[in-house]
Design a protein around this motif. Structure first.
Motif, PDB file in Angstrom:
ATOM      1  N   PHE A  18       0.827  -1.238   0.251  1.00  0.00           N
ATOM      2  CA  PHE A  18      -0.131   0.178   0.266  1.00  0.00           C
ATOM      3  C   PHE A  18       1.135   1.137  -0.089  1.00  0.00           C
ATOM      4  O   PHE A  18       2.332   1.309   0.125  1.00  0.00           O
ATOM      5  CB  PHE A  18      -0.930   0.229   1.216  1.00  0.00           C
ATOM      6  N   HIS A  19       0.530   2.670  -0.210  1.00  0.00           N
ATOM      7  CA  HIS A  19       0.639   4.196  -0.582  1.00  0.00           C
ATOM      8  C   HIS A  19       0.250   5.093   0.056  1.00  0.00           C
ATOM      9  O   HIS A  19      -1.050   4.718   0.514  1.00  0.00           O
ATOM     10  CB  HIS A  19       1.117   4.191  -1.196  1.00  0.00           C
ATOM     11  N   ARG A  20       0.680   6.205   0.661  1.00  0.00           N
ATOM     12  CA  ARG A  20       0.216   6.773   1.438  1.00  0.00           C
ATOM     13  C   ARG A  20      -0.581   6.489   2.709  1.00  0.00           C
ATOM     14  O   ARG A  20      -1.312   6.549   2.653  1.00  0.00           O
ATOM     15  CB  ARG A  20      -0.777   7.247   0.458  1.00  0.00           C
ATOM     16  N   ILE A  21       0.102   6.148   3.539  1.00  0.00           N
ATOM     17  CA  ILE A  21      -0.484   4.490   4.387  1.00  0.00           C
ATOM     18  C   ILE A  21      -0.283   6.128   5.770  1.00  0.00           C
ATOM     19  O   ILE A  21       0.492   6.647   5.598  1.00  0.00           O
ATOM     20  CB  ILE A  21       0.299   3.816   5.028  1.00  0.00           C
ATOM     21  N   GLU A  22      -1.432   5.632   6.585  1.00  0.00           N
ATOM     22  CA  GLU A  22      -1.738   6.777   7.632  1.00  0.00           C
ATOM     23  C   GLU A  22      -2.093   6.964   8.672  1.00  0.00           C
ATOM     24  O   GLU A  22      -3.259   5.748   8.386  1.00  0.00           O
ATOM     25  CB  GLU A  22      -2.389   8.356   6.703  1.00  0.00           C
ATOM     26  N   THR A  23      -2.058   6.699   9.918  1.00  0.00           N
ATOM     27  CA  THR A  23      -2.564   6.532  11.184  1.00  0.00           C
ATOM     28  C   THR A  23      -3.619   8.425  11.585  1.00  0.00           C
ATOM     29  O   THR A  23      -2.701   8.724  11.737  1.00  0.00           O
ATOM     30  CB  THR A  23      -1.732   6.004  12.205  1.00  0.00           C
ATOM     31  N   LEU A  24      -4.672   7.795  12.023  1.00  0.00           N
ATOM     32  CA  LEU A  24      -5.444   8.519  12.413  1.00  0.00           C
ATOM     33  C   LEU A  24      -5.717   8.528  14.278  1.00  0.00           C
ATOM     34  O   LEU A  24      -5.857   7.526  14.039  1.00  0.00           O
ATOM     35  CB  LEU A  24      -7.137   9.119  11.726  1.00  0.00           C
ATOM     36  N   ARG A  25      -5.680   9.893  14.357  1.00  0.00           N
ATOM     37  CA  ARG A  25      -6.317   9.831  16.234  1.00  0.00           C
ATOM     38  C   ARG A  25      -7.022  10.183  16.483  1.00  0.00           C
ATOM     39  O   ARG A  25      -8.124  11.073  15.898  1.00  0.00           O
ATOM     40  CB  ARG A  25      -5.055  10.813  16.461  1.00  0.00           C
ATOM     41  N   ASP A  26      -7.736   9.502  17.510  1.00  0.00           N
ATOM     42  CA  ASP A  26      -9.405   9.769  17.948  1.00  0.00           C
ATOM     43  C   ASP A  26      -9.286  10.947  18.698  1.00  0.00           C
ATOM     44  O   ASP A  26      -8.300  11.878  18.960  1.00  0.00           O
ATOM     45  CB  ASP A  26     -10.145   8.762  18.472  1.00  0.00           C
ATOM     46  N   LEU A  27     -10.065  11.660  19.302  1.00  0.00           N
ATOM     47  CA  LEU A  27     -10.460  13.172  19.931  1.00  0.00           C
ATOM     48  C   LEU A  27      -9.608  13.152  21.118  1.00  0.00           C
ATOM     49  O   LEU A  27      -9.393  13.710  21.488  1.00  0.00           O
ATOM     50  CB  LEU A  27     -11.845  13.076  20.224  1.00  0.00           C
ATOM     51  N   GLU A  28      -9.145  11.669  21.891  1.00  0.00           N
ATOM     52  CA  GLU A  28      -8.423  11.812  22.780  1.00  0.00           C
ATOM     53  C   GLU A  28      -6.699  11.565  22.430  1.00  0.00           C
ATOM     54  O   GLU A  28      -5.789  10.635  23.167  1.00  0.00           O
ATOM     55  CB  GLU A  28      -9.091  10.783  23.436  1.00  0.00           C
ATOM     56  N   GLY A  29      -6.311  12.242  21.374  1.00  0.00           N
ATOM     57  CA  GLY A  29      -5.663  11.546  20.587  1.00  0.00           C
ATOM     58  C   GLY A  29      -4.377  10.172  20.567  1.00  0.00           C
ATOM     59  O   GLY A  29      -3.078  10.595  20.253  1.00  0.00           O
ATOM     60  N   ARG A  30      -5.427   9.019  20.647  1.00  0.00           N
ATOM     61  CA  ARG A  30      -5.143   7.548  20.237  1.00  0.00           C
ATOM     62  C   ARG A  30      -5.069   7.508  19.025  1.00  0.00           C
ATOM     63  O   ARG A  30      -5.991   7.251  18.460  1.00  0.00           O
ATOM     64  CB  ARG A  30      -5.180   7.305  21.552  1.00  0.00           C
ATOM     65  N   GLU A  31      -4.047   6.965  18.699  1.00  0.00           N
ATOM     66  CA  GLU A  31      -4.225   6.022  17.070  1.00  0.00           C
ATOM     67  C   GLU A  31      -5.283   4.469  17.102  1.00  0.00           C
ATOM     68  O   GLU A  31      -5.690   3.705  17.898  1.00  0.00           O
ATOM     69  CB  GLU A  31      -2.896   5.538  17.270  1.00  0.00           C
ATOM     70  N   ARG A  32      -6.047   5.264  16.147  1.00  0.00           N
ATOM     71  CA  ARG A  32      -7.322   4.015  16.256  1.00  0.00           C
ATOM     72  C   ARG A  32      -7.258   3.770  14.669  1.00  0.00           C
ATOM     73  O   ARG A  32      -8.316   2.632  14.484  1.00  0.00           O
ATOM     74  CB  ARG A  32      -8.640   5.271  16.415  1.00  0.00           C
ATOM     75  N   VAL A  33      -6.901   4.339  12.938  1.00  0.00           N
ATOM     76  CA  VAL A  33      -7.345   3.920  12.405  1.00  0.00           C
ATOM     77  C   VAL A  33      -6.421   3.831  11.263  1.00  0.00           C
ATOM     78  O   VAL A  33      -6.033   5.486  11.582  1.00  0.00           O
ATOM     79  CB  VAL A  33      -8.999   5.030  11.598  1.00  0.00           C
ATOM     80  N   THR A  34      -5.883   3.319  10.903  1.00  0.00           N
ATOM     81  CA  THR A  34      -4.559   3.104   9.781  1.00  0.00           C
ATOM     82  C   THR A  34      -5.444   3.203   8.617  1.00  0.00           C
ATOM     83  O   THR A  34      -6.066   1.926   8.036  1.00  0.00           O
ATOM     84  CB  THR A  34      -3.661   2.217  10.205  1.00  0.00           C
ATOM     85  N   LEU A  35      -4.990   3.286   7.103  1.00  0.00           N
ATOM     86  CA  LEU A  35      -5.726   3.348   5.778  1.00  0.00           C
ATOM     87  C   LEU A  35      -4.786   3.754   4.367  1.00  0.00           C
ATOM     88  O   LEU A  35      -3.205   4.256   5.416  1.00  0.00           O
ATOM     89  CB  LEU A  35      -6.503   4.371   6.128  1.00  0.00           C
TER      90      LEU A  35
END
Length: 286
Positions: free
Chosen positions: A263-280
């Motif tokens: 995969f390319h353009r890999i990114e991890t998003l954080r929730d409202l509490e700053g915790r890593e929650r979703v990777t795409l």
């Protein structure tokens, strides 16, 4: 807890007694919700009729629900439904209870599904249908496929589609990528199980009552995530996206799985509490 058998309580007295038995900051609101459900009324009625006497059968029904909640049974299972996104979803012990943090995945998916287009979208391990129905409701031209290995969960998801009048979703039974055989999608999303087998949290709180197959996945919690990362490229159109929800300490591992899968353009998003929650990640364009 007062004995109401000989002295029927008022609505307000019943709710006060219920709140006193429950724990946490949400005790009062949970006591009110259980009262609304037991009495078959809405919130406005509950306050307008605070001084009304409660019928014995209603009181008994309320106290039975209260005992189950005090014993740890999830409020959503007792009420039979929960709010998610803009939807009202039926939930049963056959499905995971949708949680607010999963809305981060929905937001991220919608950002990659332009309005006015007709993408093909798959939600794998749909459970109650939360992700699939949220995406389908916001993108009515999309063709959304919701899959689950559990026939009982799919029945709940189908009822939720009807309940929320979402018609652009199809349902298919099967394990992870198997139902996608021969097909490609513009976006695949999943909130798979990601807790390690034997994790002590599985024996605590609401998790005790939720289906373990929707929570736990292998010795390190990554088995389902590995399967999805490895198999998704074969079912994504060029430039298509894979979005995975995961545990707060699994971001680095999931990014590695997506890199290994090309995969390319890999990114991890954080929730409202700053915790890593979703990777795409994105499958490379042709």
């Amino acid at each position: 807890m007062p004995d109401f058998r000989s002295d029927p309580p008022t609505v307000s007295a019943l709710v006060r007694a219920g709140a006193a038995r429950l724990c946490g900051d949400a005790a009062r609101r949970e006591a009110e919700l259980l009262a609304e459900f037991a009495l078959g009324v809405d919130r406005a009625w509950l306050f307008a009729h605070a001084d009304d006497a409660v019928k014995p059968e209603e009181c008994a029904r309320y106290l039975a629900l209260l005992a189950r909640r005090a014993g740890g049974e999830p409020l959503a299972y007792l009420l039979g439904h929960v709010g998610f996104w803009t939807l009202d979803l039926e939930v049963t012990p056959d499905t995971l209870i949708p949680r607010p943090e999963t809305e981060l995945l929905v937001d991220a998916a919608l950002a990659r599904l332009p309005e006015g287009t007709a993408p093909r979208v798959a939600d794998l391990g749909t459970g109650s249908g939360a992700i699939a129905l949220a995406l389908a409701s916001e993108r009515p031209l999309a063709r959304v496929l919701a899959t689950d290995a559990s026939a009982a969960a799919l029945d709940v998801a189908r009822r939720n589609a009807a309940r929320n009048e979402v018609g652009n979703v199809a349902f298919r039974r099967g394990d992870w990528l198997a139902p996608l055989a021969g097909e490609r999608f513009d976006l695949i999303a999943s909130n798979p199980p990601y807790v390690a087998l034997g994790d002590p949290h599985l024996a605590q709180g609401d998790l005790r009552f939720e289906p373990e197959t929707a929570l736990a996945s292998g010795a390190d919690g990554l088995d389902a995530l590995r399967t999805l990362a490895r198999g998704a490229p074969g079912h994504l159109a060029p430039g298509g996206w894979l979005l995975l929800e995961h545990g707060l300490d699994q971001g680095e591992a999931v990014r590695g799985l997506l890199r290994d899968a090309g995969f390319h353009r890999i990114e991890t998003l954080r929730d409202l509490e700053g915790r890593e929650r979703v990777t795409l990640g994105c499958r490379a364009p042709a």
